[in-house]
Design a protein around this motif. Structure first.
Motif, PDB file in Angstrom:
ATOM      1  N   ARG A 146      -5.024   3.245   5.367  1.00 58.32           N
ATOM      2  CA  ARG A 146      -6.084   3.371   6.362  1.00 58.32           C
ATOM      3  C   ARG A 146      -7.030   2.179   6.313  1.00 58.32           C
ATOM      4  O   ARG A 146      -7.415   1.630   7.348  1.00 58.32           O
ATOM      5  CB  ARG A 146      -6.857   4.677   6.143  1.00 58.32           C
ATOM      6  CG  ARG A 146      -7.875   4.960   7.228  1.00 58.32           C
ATOM      7  CD  ARG A 146      -8.578   6.294   7.044  1.00 58.32           C
ATOM      8  NE  ARG A 146      -9.439   6.256   5.865  1.00 58.32           N
ATOM      9  CZ  ARG A 146      -9.269   7.007   4.776  1.00 58.32           C
ATOM     10  NH1 ARG A 146      -8.279   7.873   4.720  1.00 58.32           N
ATOM     11  NH2 ARG A 146     -10.100   6.915   3.760  1.00 58.32           N
ATOM     12  N   ARG A 147      -7.403   1.745   5.110  1.00 65.24           N
ATOM     13  CA  ARG A 147      -8.310   0.600   4.973  1.00 65.24           C
ATOM     14  C   ARG A 147      -7.691  -0.682   5.529  1.00 65.24           C
ATOM     15  O   ARG A 147      -8.364  -1.470   6.188  1.00 65.24           O
ATOM     16  CB  ARG A 147      -8.674   0.382   3.497  1.00 65.24           C
ATOM     17  CG  ARG A 147      -9.648   1.366   2.911  1.00 65.24           C
ATOM     18  CD  ARG A 147     -11.051   1.198   3.486  1.00 65.24           C
ATOM     19  NE  ARG A 147     -11.524  -0.157   3.384  1.00 65.24           N
ATOM     20  CZ  ARG A 147     -12.371  -0.626   2.494  1.00 65.24           C
ATOM     21  NH1 ARG A 147     -12.869   0.194   1.609  1.00 65.24           N
ATOM     22  NH2 ARG A 147     -12.739  -1.882   2.490  1.00 65.24           N
ATOM     23  N   ARG A 155      -5.296  -0.965   7.865  1.00 64.20           N
ATOM     24  CA  ARG A 155      -5.230  -0.870   9.326  1.00 64.20           C
ATOM     25  C   ARG A 155      -6.603  -1.037   9.968  1.00 64.20           C
ATOM     26  O   ARG A 155      -6.756  -1.763  10.960  1.00 64.20           O
ATOM     27  CB  ARG A 155      -4.623   0.465   9.731  1.00 64.20           C
ATOM     28  CG  ARG A 155      -3.147   0.541   9.452  1.00 64.20           C
ATOM     29  CD  ARG A 155      -2.560   1.865   9.925  1.00 64.20           C
ATOM     30  NE  ARG A 155      -1.164   1.938   9.573  1.00 64.20           N
ATOM     31  CZ  ARG A 155      -0.628   2.907   8.840  1.00 64.20           C
ATOM     32  NH1 ARG A 155      -1.377   3.906   8.399  1.00 64.20           N
ATOM     33  NH2 ARG A 155       0.653   2.897   8.552  1.00 64.20           N
ATOM     34  N   ASP A 156      -7.602  -0.375   9.395  1.00 64.29           N
ATOM     35  CA  ASP A 156      -8.956  -0.463   9.958  1.00 64.29           C
ATOM     36  C   ASP A 156      -9.510  -1.880   9.874  1.00 64.29           C
ATOM     37  O   ASP A 156     -10.163  -2.351  10.812  1.00 64.29           O
ATOM     38  CB  ASP A 156      -9.896   0.510   9.243  1.00 64.29           C
ATOM     39  CG  ASP A 156      -9.605   1.959   9.573  1.00 64.29           C
ATOM     40  OD1 ASP A 156      -8.830   2.215  10.527  1.00 64.29           O
ATOM     41  OD2 ASP A 156     -10.142   2.847   8.875  1.00 64.29           O
ATOM     42  N   THR A 166      -2.703   6.843   1.169  1.00 67.05           N
ATOM     43  CA  THR A 166      -3.272   7.017   2.506  1.00 67.05           C
ATOM     44  C   THR A 166      -4.578   6.255   2.660  1.00 67.05           C
ATOM     45  O   THR A 166      -4.851   5.701   3.724  1.00 67.05           O
ATOM     46  CB  THR A 166      -3.476   8.503   2.844  1.00 67.05           C
ATOM     47  OG1 THR A 166      -4.296   9.108   1.843  1.00 67.05           O
ATOM     48  CG2 THR A 166      -2.150   9.222   2.956  1.00 67.05           C
ATOM     49  N   TYR A 167      -5.381   6.207   1.589  1.00 71.00           N
ATOM     50  CA  TYR A 167      -6.636   5.454   1.641  1.00 71.00           C
ATOM     51  C   TYR A 167      -6.357   3.967   1.851  1.00 71.00           C
ATOM     52  O   TYR A 167      -6.978   3.328   2.705  1.00 71.00           O
ATOM     53  CB  TYR A 167      -7.428   5.672   0.354  1.00 71.00           C
ATOM     54  CG  TYR A 167      -8.674   4.841   0.266  1.00 71.00           C
ATOM     55  CD1 TYR A 167      -9.809   5.175   0.994  1.00 71.00           C
ATOM     56  CD2 TYR A 167      -8.722   3.706  -0.537  1.00 71.00           C
ATOM     57  CE1 TYR A 167     -10.959   4.407   0.925  1.00 71.00           C
ATOM     58  CE2 TYR A 167      -9.863   2.935  -0.617  1.00 71.00           C
ATOM     59  CZ  TYR A 167     -10.979   3.288   0.107  1.00 71.00           C
ATOM     60  OH  TYR A 167     -12.109   2.518   0.038  1.00 71.00           O
ATOM     61  N   SER A 223       0.823  -1.210   0.000  1.00 74.41           N
ATOM     62  CA  SER A 223       0.000   0.000   0.000  1.00 74.41           C
ATOM     63  C   SER A 223       0.858   1.261   0.000  1.00 74.41           C
ATOM     64  O   SER A 223       0.475   2.276  -0.575  1.00 74.41           O
ATOM     65  CB  SER A 223      -0.930   0.017   1.213  1.00 74.41           C
ATOM     66  OG  SER A 223      -1.848  -1.033   1.148  1.00 74.41           O
TER      67      SER A 223
END
Length: 85
Positions: free
Chosen positions: A35-36, A38-39, A31-32, A21
């Motif tokens: 973030r996805r 990790r979330d 960044t998207y 990523s």
């Protein structure tokens, strides 16, 4: 509780997803994706069912393949970098 080998595989997949990523050329995509990833891993942190863990691992492997393809395509068609980058 997950078996040690299963836990190691999950951590390895997580690191691979983060590494891939971070290769996105575009700041917004990068960044998207980070973030996805990790979330998604945080949301399933407490999952104990082996079947569900295996299903999530397969979905993660498919997501890794998708990210790798998108990074390769992005490198072929490089766009102008933004101020943030």
């Amino acid at each position: 509780m997950m078996a040690a080998s299963s836990r190691a595989q999950v951590i390895s997949l997580y690191r691979c997803l983060l590494r891939e990523s971070s290769k996105f050329a575009s700041y917004n995509y990068r960044t998207y994706a980070l973030r996805r990833v990790r979330d998604a891993f945080r949301a399933h942190r407490t999952e104990d069912d082996p079947r569900t863990v295996q299903q999530l691992m397969e979905e993660g492997r498919q997501a890794l393949g998708l990210i790798q393809r998108q990074v390769a395509i992005g490198q072929m068609y490089a766009a102008q970098r933004t101020v943030v980058e």
